[in-house]
Design an enzyme around this catalytic site. Structure first.
Site, PDB file in Angstrom:
ATOM      1  N   ALA A 213       0.859  -1.181   0.000  1.00  0.00           N
ATOM      2  CA  ALA A 213       0.000   0.000   0.000  1.00  0.00           C
ATOM      3  C   ALA A 213       0.897   1.234   0.000  1.00  0.00           C
ATOM      4  O   ALA A 213       2.103   1.145   0.230  1.00  0.00           O
ATOM      5  CB  ALA A 213      -0.924   0.009   1.212  1.00  0.00           C
ATOM      6  N   LYS A 214       0.304   2.383  -0.263  1.00  0.00           N
ATOM      7  CA  LYS A 214       1.058   3.636  -0.228  1.00  0.00           C
ATOM      8  C   LYS A 214       0.082   4.796  -0.131  1.00  0.00           C
ATOM      9  O   LYS A 214      -1.066   4.700  -0.579  1.00  0.00           O
ATOM     10  CB  LYS A 214       1.916   3.798  -1.493  1.00  0.00           C
ATOM     11  N   GLY A 215       0.552   5.896   0.442  1.00  0.00           N
ATOM     12  CA  GLY A 215      -0.271   7.089   0.554  1.00  0.00           C
ATOM     13  C   GLY A 215       0.519   8.329   0.209  1.00  0.00           C
ATOM     14  O   GLY A 215       1.754   8.333   0.237  1.00  0.00           O
TER      15      GLY A 215
END
Length: 425
Positions: free
Chosen positions: A114-116
């Site tokens: 995941a990444k933000g």
């Protein structure tokens, strides 16, 4: 050599997300991945775009845009950093989420990728404005994060303090403390010992293995490090303590070079006092481009993306390139370095120490049982040494470079989990 990205494709101007997909495509062909599984892994599981209204110090509101992408969660909850940067794009966040899937699988920790990111300039915000931005962003993405869902961490321009604000915001929404919602927190609220140096320490462990594999003596071996932030600075200190000779370091303003070896403590003190390694009187001034081409045993790009290119790859003199940064080597440069017999320790291996100790932090939070730093470092060493060995085995088996070998290990693991779990409904 089987390349992850065809040279003509690499030159065609793909953006970072298309490049990440192209990497997957190359390995899928190499390992004979089922077309249906390949298609499933080419796209993110979930993409969340949020609008973030932030109250500024003058009482006005400013709108920011943020993202959280979950690429693949077949092996467990999402895991990946949050970056605050003016140049954040959705495609960049999608690519980084995919790369996190492979990184977690390579070191065999039970997370998906995941990444933000938030499009902002944190340097232009006051501390109060930064806190307001962090808390509102957390509220907006709280519907998809949590210790069993997706666990953020620090990334570009995000800090342990920002992780503390995320943890507090999420906890206040639920009415009790939930330290496992993020990693990279301060020790006082459930952070892990060893997390601050984990990326650099993991890099040291795989460099040691590469040196042994190539039969190069560690004591006195020359290392040049581009980038003197968290990863680069800690790598310099840890590698110097291990017997390596740090001959060059640099930051965004320039670098310093001494073929006989730098006084690392002195460089760190100078950086602390002045904000840059430039001006340190224990060596000659050098720019970032020249640093990459210095005579050394190990080159550690620890800052920028896309710094090793087809133009400068023929002049790289290192025996090993250890990618402490994400994406420092372009695909066409990969092929040149491989043909020249230079071993690349790819980013999903060389900088995986950070996410590995983040996993340890998450485990400690869930158990409410915290380990001593020596135990954490030894657990990290075992993970990194095993990942290096598995990467090397795949590279030899398929007669490809170490990057391709690492992707083979990771993608096969994610594919196996995907197939075993099946499709619901």
């Amino acid at each position: 050599m089987a390349q992850l990205i065809d040279r003509s494709v690499a030159r065609s101007g793909l953006n970072v997300w298309e490049m990440a997909q192209s990497q997957l495509d190359g390995v899928a062909k190499l390992i004979g991945l089922q077309p249906s599984v390949h298609g499933f892994m080419r796209e993110p599981k979930r993409v969340l775009t949020v609008s973030i209204p932030v109250r500024m110090d003058d009482g006005s509101f400013t709108m920011f845009e943020g993202y959280r992408v979950q690429h693949n969660m077949a092996r467990g909850p999402g895991k990946g950093g949050i970056r605050f940067h003016p140049d954040v794009t959705l495609d960049e966040v999608k690519a980084l989420a995919m790369w996190m899937t492979w990184k977690c699988a390579l070191v065999n920790i039970p997370f998906g990728g995941a990444k933000g990111g938030v499009i902002c300039d944190p340097k232009a915000l006051s501390l109060r404005e930064l806190e307001n931005l962090t808390r509102r962003y957390t509220s907006e993405i709280s519907i998809i994060i949590g210790p069993e869902k997706d666990i953020p961490a620090p990334d570009v321009y995000t800090t342990p303090q920002i992780m503390a604000w995320i943890m507090d915001t999420f906890s206040m929404q639920h009415g009790y403390s939930i330290p496992g919602v993020v990693t990279g927190k301060p020790i006082s609220i459930g952070g892990s010992l060893g997390r601050d140096k984990a990326t650099a320490r993991g890099c040291l462990y795989v460099v040691n293995e590469a040196m042994r594999e190539l039969g190069i003596e560690i004591s006195g071996a020359r290392i040049a490090i581009q980038g003197f932030g968290n990863a680069g600075l800690n790598a310099a200190e840890l590698m110097a303590a291990h017997g390596y000779s740090i001959v060059a370091v640099s930051d965004s303003q320039g670098g310093v070079y001494n073929p006989s070896g730098l006084d690392v403590r002195g460089v760190v003190a100078h950086k602390s006092e002045t904000g840059s390694v430039v001006g340190f009187n224990g060596g000659d001034q050098i720019d970032n481009r020249a640093l990459l081409e210095l005579p050394c045993e190990v080159l550690v790009p620890a800052a920028l993306e896309k710094v090793i290119t087809a133009e400068n790859a023929p002049r790289i003199k290192a025996k090993i390139v250890a990618e402490a940064a994400n994406g420092p080597t372009l695909p066409e440069a990969d092929a040149i370095l491989f043909d020249r017999g230079i071993m690349i320790l790819p980013d999903i291996l060389a900088n995986a120490g950070g996410v590995t100790v983040s996993y340890f932090e998450w485990v400690q939070d869930l158990q409410e049982n915290f380990w001593e730093e020596d135990e954490i470092n030894e657990r990290l060493r075992k993970k990194m040494v095993r990942a290096f060995g598995e990467t090397l085995e795949q590279a030899r088996r398929h007669r490809v470079d170490m990057r391709s070998g690492a992707y083979c290990v990771a993608i096969e693991r994610v594919a196996e989990a995907t197939i075993v779990r099946g499709l619901y409904p």
